[in-house]
Enzyme design. Structure first.
Site, PDB file in Angstrom:
ATOM      1  N   SER A 133     -35.192  61.484 -33.866  1.00 19.90           N
ATOM      2  CA  SER A 133     -35.157  61.723 -35.314  1.00 19.90           C
ATOM      3  C   SER A 133     -35.056  60.391 -36.032  1.00 19.90           C
ATOM      4  O   SER A 133     -34.596  59.392 -35.460  1.00 19.90           O
ATOM      5  CB  SER A 133     -33.940  62.578 -35.667  1.00 19.90           C
ATOM      6  OG  SER A 133     -33.723  62.638 -37.059  1.00 19.90           O
ATOM      7  N   TYR A 146     -24.609  64.963 -35.926  1.00 15.12           N
ATOM      8  CA  TYR A 146     -26.006  64.987 -35.472  1.00 15.12           C
ATOM      9  C   TYR A 146     -26.517  63.566 -35.235  1.00 15.12           C
ATOM     10  O   TYR A 146     -27.195  63.293 -34.240  1.00 15.12           O
ATOM     11  CB  TYR A 146     -26.863  65.689 -36.524  1.00 15.12           C
ATOM     12  CG  TYR A 146     -28.315  65.868 -36.145  1.00 15.12           C
ATOM     13  CD1 TYR A 146     -28.691  66.823 -35.203  1.00 15.12           C
ATOM     14  CD2 TYR A 146     -29.314  65.100 -36.746  1.00 15.12           C
ATOM     15  CE1 TYR A 146     -30.021  67.002 -34.868  1.00 15.12           C
ATOM     16  CE2 TYR A 146     -30.636  65.270 -36.415  1.00 15.12           C
ATOM     17  CZ  TYR A 146     -30.993  66.223 -35.477  1.00 15.12           C
ATOM     18  OH  TYR A 146     -32.319  66.388 -35.140  1.00 15.12           O
TER      19      TYR A 146
END
Length: 274
Positions: A133, A146
């Site tokens: 990501s 996260y």
């Protein structure tokens, strides 16, 4: 000979799009999902499927063996994709919640990857593709749990790539920016399970805007379709000499440049506006 790939997190979004596209391109796809209902739905889409939950060691072992049964014992590629987010200020994330996040987003990936490596070693080739990501490149507040898992996957993959050099096994990171998936919907469930925001020292911040940001997202934020990731995945799988990292969307390309060029405090100020 048909090339084979095991893809995780195929219930929706990136995983489902990748599974359907690669299947149309002639790959022998094994699509996995956590729930039996999602597995049945994927099977209804014409895909070969297994149940695999990164947070359940037994399901990883059983799902991987079942996948090898489907592919005849070969595995050309593994796409580690399934993950979820637990949003909120880090001081409000309980240790059990962070542990569950790490189990699903890092430890489970490691478990599955370790099972794939011996198969690929025996073949003399293979590709392990990790769906990271933009948040594995830069940290953004309220997403710390996260971010921690994606930073872990970045470092893990860099080391694994070095350790597997010369084996014929390539380790590749894909770096999506904002993609239109069910990530927010799933994140809300995690937040409601783990975060006691009303007891937080930041309770007024939650009321003033954090809750709205969580439940509605940022206004005007551009999201790209899952197909944007699939296009890059296909390139990574088919390249003769794949790159270590493939950015997806302008956000990721910009983040890579900013991290390289800006001092940490200036980067912090820019990211705090996100």
């Amino acid at each position: 000979m048909t090339r084979t790939i095991l893809i995780t997190g195929c219930s929706s979004g990136i995983g489902r799009d990748a599974a359907l596209k690669l299947s149309r391109l002639g790959w022998g796809v094994v699509a996995s999902a956590r729930s039996a209902a999602d597995v049945d739905r994927l099977r209804g889409d014409g895909l070969k499927t297994v149940r695999l939950d990164y947070a359940d060691e037994a399901s990883i072992a059983e799902g991987f063996e079942e996948a090898l049964g489907i592919t005849g014992g070969r595995l050309d590629a593994l796409f580690n994709n399934g993950a979820h987010a637990l949003p909120g200020p880090l001081e409000d994330i309980p240790s059990a919640g962070l542990r569950a996040q790490l189990e699903a987003n890092v430890i489970g990936w490691h478990d599955l990857t370790r099972r794939a490596i011996p198969v690929m070693r025996a073949q003399g080739y293979g590709r392990i593709v990790q769906n990271s990501s933009v948040l594995g490149l830069v940290g953004v507040k309220w997403r710390g749990a996260y971010v921690a898992t994606k930073f872990a996957i970045e470092g893990y993959s860099d080391v694994l790539r070095q350790e597997l050099a010369g084996s014929g096994i390539h380790v590749i990171l894909i770096e999506p920016g904002p993609i239109a998936t069910k990530m927010r919907e799933n994140a809300i469930r995690q937040f409601e399970r783990w975060v006691d925001w009303e007891s937080s020292a930041r309770a007024e911040e939650y009321r003033a805007g954090l809750l709205e940001k969580l439940y509605k997202g940022s206004a005007g934020k551009t999201q790209h379709p899952p197909a944007a990731v699939t296009r890059v995945l296909v390139r990574a799988l088919e390249a003769r000499r794949p790159a270590a990292r493939y950015p997806v969307t302008p956000n990721t390309t910009a983040a890579m440049a900013l991290r390289r060029l800006l001092p940490a405090r200036l980067l912090d100020r820019l990211l705090s506006r996100a």
